[in-house]
Design a protein around this motif. Sequence first.
Motif, mmCIF file in Angstrom:
data_model
loop_
_atom_site.group_PDB
_atom_site.id
_atom_site.type_symbol
_atom_site.label_atom_id
_atom_site.label_comp_id
_atom_site.label_asym_id
_atom_site.label_seq_id
_atom_site.Cartn_x
_atom_site.Cartn_y
_atom_site.Cartn_z
ATOM 1 N N GLU A 1 -28.709 -9.744 -77.054
ATOM 2 C CA GLU A 1 -27.462 -8.978 -77.104
ATOM 3 C C GLU A 1 -27.381 -8.131 -78.369
ATOM 4 O OE1 GLU A 1 -23.939 -11.108 -76.067
ATOM 5 O OE2 GLU A 1 -24.858 -11.977 -74.275
ATOM 6 N N ASP A 2 -27.975 -8.605 -79.467
ATOM 7 C CA ASP A 2 -28.077 -7.763 -80.656
ATOM 8 C C ASP A 2 -28.961 -6.553 -80.386
ATOM 9 O OD1 ASP A 2 -26.447 -9.417 -82.122
ATOM 10 O OD2 ASP A 2 -28.010 -10.166 -83.467
ATOM 11 N N THR B 1 -34.608 -11.678 -86.298
ATOM 12 C CA THR B 1 -33.485 -12.320 -86.971
ATOM 13 C C THR B 1 -33.932 -13.433 -87.912
ATOM 14 O OG1 THR B 1 -32.083 -11.857 -85.069
ATOM 15 C CG2 THR B 1 -31.307 -13.535 -86.612
ATOM 16 N N THR C 1 -27.138 -12.038 -85.314
ATOM 17 C CA THR C 1 -26.696 -13.316 -84.741
ATOM 18 C C THR C 1 -27.740 -14.394 -85.021
ATOM 19 O OG1 THR C 1 -25.535 -12.138 -82.980
ATOM 20 C CG2 THR C 1 -26.001 -14.485 -82.617
ATOM 21 N N ASP D 1 -31.648 -12.242 -80.873
ATOM 22 C CA ASP D 1 -30.684 -12.311 -79.777
ATOM 23 C C ASP D 1 -30.769 -11.025 -78.963
ATOM 24 O OD1 ASP D 1 -28.488 -12.698 -78.129
ATOM 25 O OD2 ASP D 1 -26.998 -12.384 -79.707
ATOM 26 N N GLU E 1 -23.636 -19.502 -76.192
ATOM 27 C CA GLU E 1 -24.138 -19.731 -74.842
ATOM 28 C C GLU E 1 -23.656 -21.059 -74.273
ATOM 29 O OE1 GLU E 1 -25.550 -17.464 -73.060
ATOM 30 O OE2 GLU E 1 -25.527 -16.045 -74.731
ATOM 31 N N SER F 1 -31.452 -8.969 -69.828
ATOM 32 C CA SER F 1 -30.449 -9.338 -70.842
ATOM 33 C C SER F 1 -30.115 -8.161 -71.750
ATOM 34 C CB SER F 1 -30.951 -10.512 -71.678
ATOM 35 O OG SER F 1 -31.141 -11.658 -70.886
ATOM 36 N N PHE G 1 -25.932 -18.168 -81.674
ATOM 37 C CA PHE G 1 -26.362 -17.930 -80.294
ATOM 38 C C PHE G 1 -26.169 -19.187 -79.451
ATOM 39 C CE2 PHE G 1 -30.069 -19.083 -77.659
ATOM 40 C CZ PHE G 1 -29.881 -18.227 -76.587
ATOM 41 N N MET H 1 -34.181 -15.221 -78.070
ATOM 42 C CA MET H 1 -33.521 -16.525 -78.067
ATOM 43 C C MET H 1 -33.186 -16.937 -76.637
ATOM 44 S SD MET H 1 -30.878 -16.023 -81.248
ATOM 45 C CE MET H 1 -31.444 -15.535 -82.887
ATOM 46 N N GLN H 2 -32.878 -15.966 -75.795
ATOM 47 C CA GLN H 2 -32.464 -16.233 -74.413
ATOM 48 C C GLN H 2 -33.577 -16.851 -73.564
ATOM 49 O OE1 GLN H 2 -31.324 -13.751 -76.175
ATOM 50 N NE2 GLN H 2 -29.187 -13.408 -75.656
ATOM 51 N N TYR I 1 -29.520 -18.250 -84.802
ATOM 52 C CA TYR I 1 -29.796 -19.118 -83.656
ATOM 53 C C TYR I 1 -28.639 -20.079 -83.418
ATOM 54 C CZ TYR I 1 -32.602 -21.399 -80.120
ATOM 55 O OH TYR I 1 -33.065 -21.861 -78.908
#
Length: 328
Positions: free
Chosen positions: A171-172, A197, A309, A169, A318, A10, A314, A140-141, A311
């Motif tokens: 992606e962050d 986060t 980001t 996250d 998603e 990710s 996120f 988170m993913q 939760y």
Amino acid sequence: MILITGAGGSVGRSLLRGLHERGIASRAFVKNADQGRVALSDGATEIVVGDVRSRDDIVAAADGVTRIYHANPTSIVREVFIAEYIVEAARKHGVEHVVYHSVIHPDIAEMFHHQEKGRVETVFEDSGIPSTFLRASHFMQNYLDFWEFVRGGALPYPTSPNSVMGVVDAEDVGEVSARILAAPVEKHAGGVYDLSTQELTRHEMASEWSAVLGHKVSAVKFSPNVVTNPLWSVASLGALVGTTLRNNPVAAPLQIVRGARQSSNAKGVRNWPRESQDCYVRMMQYYDKNGLPAGDLTVLPELLGRPATSYREFARREARRRGHATAD
């Protein structure tokens, strides 16, 4: 040219996109051709198929690159020797900066893989090569491995729903990595950054999913022993079925079938070496009793230049990516 190991994960995929957006050439180190095709679609300039455990593959992949981003595969828990190969490759090819994807709190004695990442940090520190360490919290993913169950009304994980977890996250983390790799070396050389986060229990995560999806989602615990003993799956599936039937009875039958299929070998854990499986079980047992505190929450927004980001954000993103209308 920047070499990216872990390009299929990710963070790696997000990083490739971030470098591409900045016009920076990247070489994705991947384990097979399928990952390579995905990396090219994410913006990689080049791909190299190889084994990160191979000294020759690492040294060859670093030829012509100026910087290296290294994220070790989760399935490999002993990684010091890989860091030593990267140092050798960096010295041979004149690499000017190494960014290492580490973990939050690498000093936790009860978790081998946390301590191992601390040992890797020491390898890079002692090398004399300018290095930066990104200490990321729990992603988170990780819960998207159970997306079909979440749609059905259950948020499963092999830890107590009351354990407090620091989350971030991925992606962050990828965006921060791209920013650091695009910056002058001296700006981040020697930097050790907590990437966290917020802190949430899984009950609180389930509440966020409930608000986003528009139906009740409840946290469910199953045993981490399902990794090494499939007999545990029977009891775990029973709890998931009951929760899904209560929370979303219309969708429950389909989501139960899809969820069981999707999560039967999440992250390919049942194909990992036994040592890696045992390490995973011990990690989940630690989280079950202790949770995982976040690091310094002020660091990530400063590196991003924006709020991290949440939760809720996120979950909304998603859900929409998966074609699910959001309620909030």
